[in-house]
Design a protein around this motif. Sequence first.
Motif, short mmCIF file in Angstrom:
data_model
loop_
_atom_site.label_atom_id
_atom_site.label_comp_id
_atom_site.label_asym_id
_atom_site.label_seq_id
_atom_site.Cartn_x
_atom_site.Cartn_y
_atom_site.Cartn_z
N ASP A 2 4.17 -16.93 1.03
CA ASP A 2 3.42 -16.87 -0.24
C ASP A 2 4.17 -16.05 -1.26
O ASP A 2 4.27 -16.44 -2.42
CB ASP A 2 2.06 -16.19 0.01
CG ASP A 2 0.93 -17.21 0.00
OD1 ASP A 2 1.27 -18.42 0.05
OD2 ASP A 2 -0.23 -16.81 -0.06
N TYR A 3 4.69 -14.92 -0.78
CA TYR A 3 5.38 -14.00 -1.68
C TYR A 3 6.62 -14.66 -2.26
O TYR A 3 6.89 -14.59 -3.46
CB TYR A 3 5.75 -12.74 -0.89
CG TYR A 3 6.33 -11.63 -1.71
CD1 TYR A 3 5.65 -11.11 -2.80
CD2 TYR A 3 7.56 -11.07 -1.36
CE1 TYR A 3 6.18 -10.08 -3.54
CE2 TYR A 3 8.10 -10.03 -2.10
CZ TYR A 3 7.40 -9.54 -3.18
OH TYR A 3 7.93 -8.51 -3.91
N GLU A 6 5.55 -17.10 -4.86
CA GLU A 6 5.16 -16.42 -6.09
C GLU A 6 6.40 -16.03 -6.90
O GLU A 6 6.46 -16.25 -8.10
CB GLU A 6 4.38 -15.14 -5.76
CG GLU A 6 2.97 -15.40 -5.26
CD GLU A 6 2.44 -14.23 -4.43
OE1 GLU A 6 3.04 -13.14 -4.48
OE2 GLU A 6 1.43 -14.42 -3.74
N TYR A 266 12.68 -8.54 -4.07
CA TYR A 266 13.19 -8.16 -2.75
C TYR A 266 14.03 -6.89 -2.77
O TYR A 266 14.22 -6.27 -1.75
CB TYR A 266 14.01 -9.30 -2.16
CG TYR A 266 13.13 -10.44 -1.70
CD1 TYR A 266 12.22 -10.25 -0.66
CD2 TYR A 266 13.18 -11.68 -2.32
CE1 TYR A 266 11.38 -11.27 -0.25
CE2 TYR A 266 12.35 -12.71 -1.91
CZ TYR A 266 11.45 -12.49 -0.88
OH TYR A 266 10.62 -13.49 -0.48
N GLN B 227 3.67 -8.91 -8.84
CA GLN B 227 3.55 -9.48 -7.47
C GLN B 227 3.91 -8.42 -6.43
O GLN B 227 3.30 -8.34 -5.37
CB GLN B 227 4.50 -10.67 -7.29
CG GLN B 227 4.22 -11.85 -8.20
CD GLN B 227 2.94 -12.58 -7.84
OE1 GLN B 227 2.13 -12.09 -7.05
NE2 GLN B 227 2.73 -13.74 -8.43
N LYS B 228 4.91 -7.63 -6.77
CA LYS B 228 5.37 -6.62 -5.84
C LYS B 228 4.29 -5.55 -5.62
O LYS B 228 4.09 -5.08 -4.51
CB LYS B 228 6.64 -5.98 -6.38
CG LYS B 228 7.58 -5.55 -5.29
CD LYS B 228 8.91 -5.16 -5.85
CE LYS B 228 9.78 -4.61 -4.74
NZ LYS B 228 11.08 -4.16 -5.24
N ARG B 230 1.16 -6.05 -5.88
CA ARG B 230 0.11 -6.69 -5.08
C ARG B 230 0.49 -6.69 -3.60
O ARG B 230 -0.30 -6.36 -2.73
CB ARG B 230 -0.10 -8.13 -5.56
CG ARG B 230 -1.53 -8.59 -5.50
CD ARG B 230 -1.68 -9.87 -6.28
NE ARG B 230 -0.84 -10.92 -5.74
CZ ARG B 230 -1.17 -11.64 -4.69
NH1 ARG B 230 -2.32 -11.44 -4.10
NH2 ARG B 230 -0.36 -12.55 -4.23
N LYS B 231 1.77 -7.02 -3.35
CA LYS B 231 2.22 -7.12 -1.97
C LYS B 231 2.24 -5.74 -1.30
O LYS B 231 2.00 -5.61 -0.11
CB LYS B 231 3.62 -7.72 -1.93
CG LYS B 231 4.17 -7.92 -0.53
CD LYS B 231 5.39 -8.81 -0.56
CE LYS B 231 6.09 -8.85 0.76
NZ LYS B 231 7.12 -7.79 0.88
N SER B 232 2.51 -4.70 -2.10
CA SER B 232 2.62 -3.36 -1.52
C SER B 232 1.28 -2.84 -1.02
O SER B 232 1.23 -1.87 -0.30
CB SER B 232 3.17 -2.39 -2.57
OG SER B 232 2.16 -2.11 -3.52
#
Lengths: 300, 385
Positions: A2-3, A6, A266, B227-228, B230-232
């Motif tokens: 998903d990431y 996105e 990343y 997004q980062k 959110r992911k964290s």
Amino acid sequence: MDYFLELFLGGLTRGSIYALIALGYTMVYGIIELINFAHGEIYMIGAFTALIAASVLAIMGFGPVPILFLAMLLAILYSCAYGYTLEKIAYKPLRHSNRLAPLISAIGMSIFFQNYVLLAQTSDFLPFPSLLPEVPFLEPYAYIIRSSEIFIILTTLVVMVLLSLLIRFTRIGKAMRATAQDRTMAMLLGVDVNRVISVTFVIGSAMAAIGGVLIASHIGQINFYIGFIAGIKAFTAAVLGGIGSIPGAVLGSLVLGWTESFATGYISSDYEDVFAFGFLVLILIFRPAGLLGKTAAQKV
Amino acid sequence: MKKRHGGKKFECIPGRMAALLSSAIFTATILTGQALAADPIKIGVAGAHSGDLASYGLPSVKATELVIKAKNAAGGIQGRPIQLLIQDDACKPEMAVNAATKLVADGAQAILGHICSGATNAALGIYKDARLVVISPSATNPPLTQSGLNPNFFRTIASDDAQARMEVDFALNHLKLKKIAVIHDKGDYGKGLAEFAKSFLEATPGTQVVLFEGVTPGAVDYSAVVQKIRKSGAEAVIFGGYHPEASKIVTQMRKKGMKTPFISDDGVKDETFIKVAGKYAEGVYATGPKDTSKNPLTIQAIADHKKTYGEEPGAFFLNAYAAAQALVNAIEKAGSTDYDKIVTALRTVPVETPLGKITFDDRGDAIGVGFSMYQVQNGVYVELK
């Protein structure tokens, strides 16, 4: 996964934004080998025109869709007028001089436009209304991709296809290609080179205006300086893809968008620009003319 | 170069001489104004009174003069008049050392100053050896108080890390959150605050900095960073920087359906932020200078200044006014100019000032001075009590 998706879609949106501006750079360069540094400012003027138009139209009681189209139309008209005038005032008189002269003139016009908008409007950030409609059935997926992002990607796609068709199949497109190949020969064969160059500037400005409206309404704020950074990035994208090449500008923009997005996602956003420009250097080492650029034989 | 004070003539005399001369003139005027009945209490006022930064230092002199004039008119401290010794350090550490030596030699019993952090730091050692209390209205460098090296140093301004401290305390203690993402704009101000916030978070057991990232100001889009975040899995975002980036990030977060609390600094506590971010600004927290404009003492101090000097007061005026009041109050309550007694009084006896009712903590920072937490509620910043 998903990431990844996105980041991929985020990069695609960013790339599409760059592409709308990069096309203008690459077209102008293709025809007269000039880097039009004031192009970013045309984009900014487009966004400002749309903001003013949208505010007035909203007061007059128009609905969101007519506002979007009317504001965009006005922005395009206004930006085209600026692009046309810019070429006539700043570049045409210098066409037969040293190559550096129009470049300096371009930088000068860029500074002039920024300060003109700064004085005529304001130095503050202004809120830009969200002109792009949010599609309700996409809302649950907003965390992956917003409807305004889809709208930007689709617009870029359509603009790119139309532009390719125009260059490939119309009379003016043929004249543009002829001028790009050899301006003197085209002139001898009866192509009105001045008109071709004007049309190129007008088309480039129109795309910048579309970009300005879409991006401003995506981000929600503008000021007089937005054209500079967007312009630098789009210029990088155009060089990355091979300046002078239309598909190259789009590909370069997407590659740049993805590089930034994945580098941020990343690795670290602190080095976003480092990765973007580092990648540019790498590409230019291995393909000096850019991804899709042709290594033109020196005209002797 | 702009010179507000002194003018060309002073430039040809060496700095120290000029300072000496001006203080001599000043001392003379004070002395003729006062009856020589009792032995005066001497308070040194040091800071940038000439050069580029004079506009930071001169308001403090005026503030002190106003406080002292009022006090002397009311009979001084236990019948003893207060005398000011004024020294210029031009915000330069080497001149600050000279100024400090001079003040000590002239018999100053407490010091109001210096103005710049670097100059203050250079002068502090001399005052410490002479056992003199120093109160600065404007030196914000955190180690001045936090290093513990300067037990004689106090200040009536919040230190540079006060906002970060407040943001962290708010997130941990008030919102009860443990996982924090710290984002900044890579600028001196934003990154500095973010680094303070990060170190405070790391020093608190059980909390976690899940993300520490800088964003590029002016970029067309911040979706990757959002997004980062959110992911964290961050429960709150602390942002160091200014409102253009903050409004872009908040807008993108909210449009992506994230309701994570957003806590920022006085670079964001600006009406433009609310105007630009619109409905997405709702609920955003930001620290900002405490609103003291409605305090009657503030209104009076400013009115006094206008009456005496015919203009609006300048930078750090209220901080200096409060510092002078605190100093006068402490000497009065201590009943003498003994160092230990003044220090105890500063720490224990509260004093009403334009900045509110203040005392000083063990490190020397004024309690209750500086910043408040604000939240956007219905389109305006509301101070949270």
